[in-house]
Design a protein around this motif. Sequence first.
Motif, PDB file in Angstrom:
ATOM      1  N   PHE A   1       0.880  -1.177   0.000  1.00 40.94           N
ATOM      2  CA  PHE A   1       0.000   0.000   0.000  1.00 40.94           C
ATOM      3  C   PHE A   1       0.917   1.228   0.000  1.00 40.94           C
ATOM      4  O   PHE A   1       1.716   1.393   0.933  1.00 40.94           O
ATOM      5  CB  PHE A   1      -0.882   0.009   1.252  1.00 40.94           C
ATOM      6  CG  PHE A   1      -1.698  -1.250   1.433  1.00 40.94           C
ATOM      7  CD1 PHE A   1      -3.029  -1.290   1.070  1.00 40.94           C
ATOM      8  CD2 PHE A   1      -1.115  -2.400   1.982  1.00 40.94           C
ATOM      9  CE1 PHE A   1      -3.778  -2.450   1.246  1.00 40.94           C
ATOM     10  CE2 PHE A   1      -1.855  -3.557   2.156  1.00 40.94           C
ATOM     11  CZ  PHE A   1      -3.195  -3.581   1.786  1.00 40.94           C
ATOM     12  N   LEU A   2       0.799   2.069  -1.018  1.00 37.32           N
ATOM     13  CA  LEU A   2       1.774   3.142  -1.217  1.00 37.32           C
ATOM     14  C   LEU A   2       1.097   4.506  -1.303  1.00 37.32           C
ATOM     15  O   LEU A   2       0.048   4.653  -1.926  1.00 37.32           O
ATOM     16  CB  LEU A   2       2.568   2.891  -2.509  1.00 37.32           C
ATOM     17  CG  LEU A   2       3.570   3.970  -2.959  1.00 37.32           C
ATOM     18  CD1 LEU A   2       4.719   4.100  -1.952  1.00 37.32           C
ATOM     19  CD2 LEU A   2       4.111   3.646  -4.357  1.00 37.32           C
ATOM     20  N   ASP A   3       1.736   5.501  -0.681  1.00 38.86           N
ATOM     21  CA  ASP A   3       1.271   6.890  -0.817  1.00 38.86           C
ATOM     22  C   ASP A   3       2.477   7.823  -0.806  1.00 38.86           C
ATOM     23  O   ASP A   3       3.368   7.689   0.042  1.00 38.86           O
ATOM     24  CB  ASP A   3       0.333   7.252   0.340  1.00 38.86           C
ATOM     25  CG  ASP A   3      -0.154   8.693   0.229  1.00 38.86           C
ATOM     26  OD1 ASP A   3      -0.890   9.006  -0.726  1.00 38.86           O
ATOM     27  OD2 ASP A   3       0.217   9.522   1.091  1.00 38.86           O
TER      28      ASP A   3
ATOM     29  N   THR B   1      -1.666   5.374   4.231  1.00 43.02           N
ATOM     30  CA  THR B   1      -1.530   3.972   3.784  1.00 43.02           C
ATOM     31  C   THR B   1      -2.138   2.989   4.780  1.00 43.02           C
ATOM     32  O   THR B   1      -2.672   1.955   4.383  1.00 43.02           O
ATOM     33  CB  THR B   1      -0.054   3.594   3.496  1.00 43.02           C
ATOM     34  OG1 THR B   1       0.746   3.946   4.619  1.00 43.02           O
ATOM     35  CG2 THR B   1       0.444   4.293   2.255  1.00 43.02           C
TER      36      THR B   1
ATOM     37  N   HIS C   1       5.476  -1.817   8.160  1.00 39.14           N
ATOM     38  CA  HIS C   1       5.430  -0.421   7.707  1.00 39.14           C
ATOM     39  C   HIS C   1       6.833   0.087   7.387  1.00 39.14           C
ATOM     40  O   HIS C   1       7.771  -0.108   8.158  1.00 39.14           O
ATOM     41  CB  HIS C   1       4.795   0.477   8.785  1.00 39.14           C
ATOM     42  CG  HIS C   1       4.606   1.894   8.327  1.00 39.14           C
ATOM     43  ND1 HIS C   1       4.910   2.987   9.108  1.00 39.14           N
ATOM     44  CD2 HIS C   1       4.166   2.390   7.140  1.00 39.14           C
ATOM     45  CE1 HIS C   1       4.642   4.093   8.430  1.00 39.14           C
ATOM     46  NE2 HIS C   1       4.187   3.766   7.246  1.00 39.14           N
TER      47      HIS C   1
ATOM     48  N   LEU D   1       4.728   3.208   3.124  1.00 34.30           N
ATOM     49  CA  LEU D   1       4.498   1.919   2.467  1.00 34.30           C
ATOM     50  C   LEU D   1       4.136   0.883   3.525  1.00 34.30           C
ATOM     51  O   LEU D   1       4.917   0.635   4.450  1.00 34.30           O
ATOM     52  CB  LEU D   1       5.776   1.494   1.726  1.00 34.30           C
ATOM     53  CG  LEU D   1       5.734   0.148   1.003  1.00 34.30           C
ATOM     54  CD1 LEU D   1       4.986   0.278  -0.324  1.00 34.30           C
ATOM     55  CD2 LEU D   1       7.147  -0.380   0.742  1.00 34.30           C
ATOM     56  N   HIS D   2       2.953   0.313   3.419  1.00 32.77           N
ATOM     57  CA  HIS D   2       2.586  -0.841   4.241  1.00 32.77           C
ATOM     58  C   HIS D   2       2.663  -2.075   3.346  1.00 32.77           C
ATOM     59  O   HIS D   2       2.245  -2.017   2.184  1.00 32.77           O
ATOM     60  CB  HIS D   2       1.174  -0.680   4.807  1.00 32.77           C
ATOM     61  CG  HIS D   2       1.126   0.151   6.062  1.00 32.77           C
ATOM     62  ND1 HIS D   2       1.091   1.534   6.041  1.00 32.77           N
ATOM     63  CD2 HIS D   2       1.108  -0.206   7.373  1.00 32.77           C
ATOM     64  CE1 HIS D   2       1.057   2.000   7.280  1.00 32.77           C
ATOM     65  NE2 HIS D   2       1.066   0.960   8.113  1.00 32.77           N
TER      66      HIS D   2
ATOM     67  N   VAL E   1      -2.920   1.581  -4.442  1.00 32.11           N
ATOM     68  CA  VAL E   1      -2.837   3.020  -4.214  1.00 32.11           C
ATOM     69  C   VAL E   1      -4.256   3.586  -4.328  1.00 32.11           C
ATOM     70  O   VAL E   1      -5.187   2.877  -4.696  1.00 32.11           O
ATOM     71  CB  VAL E   1      -1.912   3.712  -5.244  1.00 32.11           C
ATOM     72  CG1 VAL E   1      -0.479   3.252  -5.087  1.00 32.11           C
ATOM     73  CG2 VAL E   1      -2.400   3.471  -6.666  1.00 32.11           C
TER      74      VAL E   1
END
Length: 497
Positions: A298-300, A478, A338, A326-327, A369
Motif C-alpha cells: 500500500f503506497l502513498d 496507507t 510499515h 508503504l505498508h 494506491v
Amino acid sequence: MSPSDKTTYLSKSLYTRGLQCHKSLYLDRHQPELRAAPSPELEALWKSGHEVGDFAHMLFPGGVVVPFDGLTKEEQVAKTREEIDRGTKAIYEATFSFDDVFVKADIIVRNRGYWDLYEVKSSTSVKEHYWDDVAVQYYVLSGCGLPINKAYLVHINNGYVRDGDVVPEELFVKQDITGIVREKQASIPDTLAEMRVMLRGKMPEIDIGPHCSDPYDCDFMDFCWRHVPEHSVFSLRGRGIDPWEMYRQGVVKLQDVPLDSLNLMQRMQAEYFLDRKSHADPAKIREFLKKIRYPVCFLDFETFGSAIPLFDGTRPYQQVPFQYSLHRSDAGGEEVTHFEYLAHPGVDPRREIAEKLVGEIPEGACMLVYNMAFEKRVLRELGESIPMLRKRLNAVIDGMIDLMEPFKRRDIYHWRMDGSYSLKSVLPVLVPEMTYEGMEISDGAMASEAYFTMEETADPAERSRMRKALLEYCGQDTLGLVRLLEKMRTMAAGSKG
C-alpha cells in the motif's frame, strides 16, 4: 486625503476585487473582519509569487527595489520618483499614486525615453483577468506623467527544464499586451467612479453567483453564503444540472432538488442523502478483490511543486516526491510491515527515495494506491530522472491497482460521502477510527508547506515536531488503505457495513 475618503482610496488589488464583485470590495473596505483566514494553499501561492517576482528581476539586472516594509505609501512614491529622476534604468516594485489609486508595478524599465511595464505572474499561461491588473497600472503610471511604450505580462514557461543555475530568460515568457491594455484605458475612470459611489453608500445587495469564485475564490464567501445549508444544490458532484439555474429558481436545499432533473449519479447522491442510505454490491467487490494478490503493498507519496525548479532535470511545478509511506503484507493473515521515508529538506530527494522504495517492494508485488494517476506520474518521472532504476520503477507501475475504482463506480456508497470518492470522504465513513480530524497535518497542501517550513526553521525541536506530524499524516494514508481493504473484504463476504 480626508478621513472620509479612506474607504474610497483604491489599489490595484482592490480595483480587480471590485471588478469581480462590488460587494466583496465594500466588505473589504468596511467590514474586513468578516474575511476568512487564508488557506495553506493560498499562503503558499503568495509565497511562491514573491519568489517568482525576485527571479523575474534578474531579467533586468542592476535595478533598484522600492521596499514595501518600513516605508509609508507616500515615501514609496517619493523613492520611485527619486530613482526615475536619477536615471535608474530598471525599478522593481515601482510605486505610484494617481486619481486616488495606489499601485506597485512589478518592474518598469527605461527604454529610449519611454518606459516598459512588466507584470509578473507565477502561472504558466496568460489569463484574461490579468489584463485588467495591467490596465489599471498603465492608467496610474500614465496619469503620473510616465510615458509608457509597452506593457508586458511575464509568466512561467512550463517547458523549461533546469540544468545548473536557473536561466531567467528561459524560465519566463514575456507577452506583449500593450494593445489590449490601451483599449481598456477609456473605461477605467467610469469604473473607478462607480466603485467610489458604491463605497460611499450602503452594502450592495448582490446575491451569490458564479462570480464568487471567478476568477478567484472570494474570501468573504463564508459571510455571503451563510444562507446556503451544508447539503445544498451546490453539493451535487459531477456534471449534470446547472446548480445556478436551480438556485435562481429558488431551489437551495438538496432535499428540494427535483429528482427527475438529475442524471443517474447525481440522483443517487440526492436520494441516498434524503433516505440516509448506503449500499455495497458484494459481487462487484468480490470481482475487484480477485485482482489483488500477495505480496501486496500500500503506497502513498507526498510531493511538492515549485514555480522555480529546485533541482536539475525538473520543470516548474513538477511534483517532486519528498516522502512516502508503504505498508506491506507478504501473505494472507500476516501482520503488515510499515516502511517510510521523509527527505531532509533542501536536498534533491529523488535518487534516495527511489532506491529505498525499490528495495522495500518485492518484485512482482501487487501495488494498492488511491487515485492511481498521481502515483504513476510520480514513479514515471522518477524513472526518467534515474535511468538505472527505470525498469524497476516501471514494474512497480505495472503492478498497480487503484483502490478508488469501486468507490468511483459507486459499487460501495454511503450518503455521508456526499457524492465524493476521495479518500478523505470515503475513509472516515467506512473506517470511522481513521479520521484526519485533530491531526496537525491533514492534507497534501499542508504537508508540502510543512516540508518547506522545516527547511526554514532553525529550531531543532520545531523541526522534529514537524517531521513527526508529516510521518503521522502520510502513515495514516496507507494504514487507511489497509483498513479499507479489510472493510471491503468484509463487505464482499456479504456482511452488512
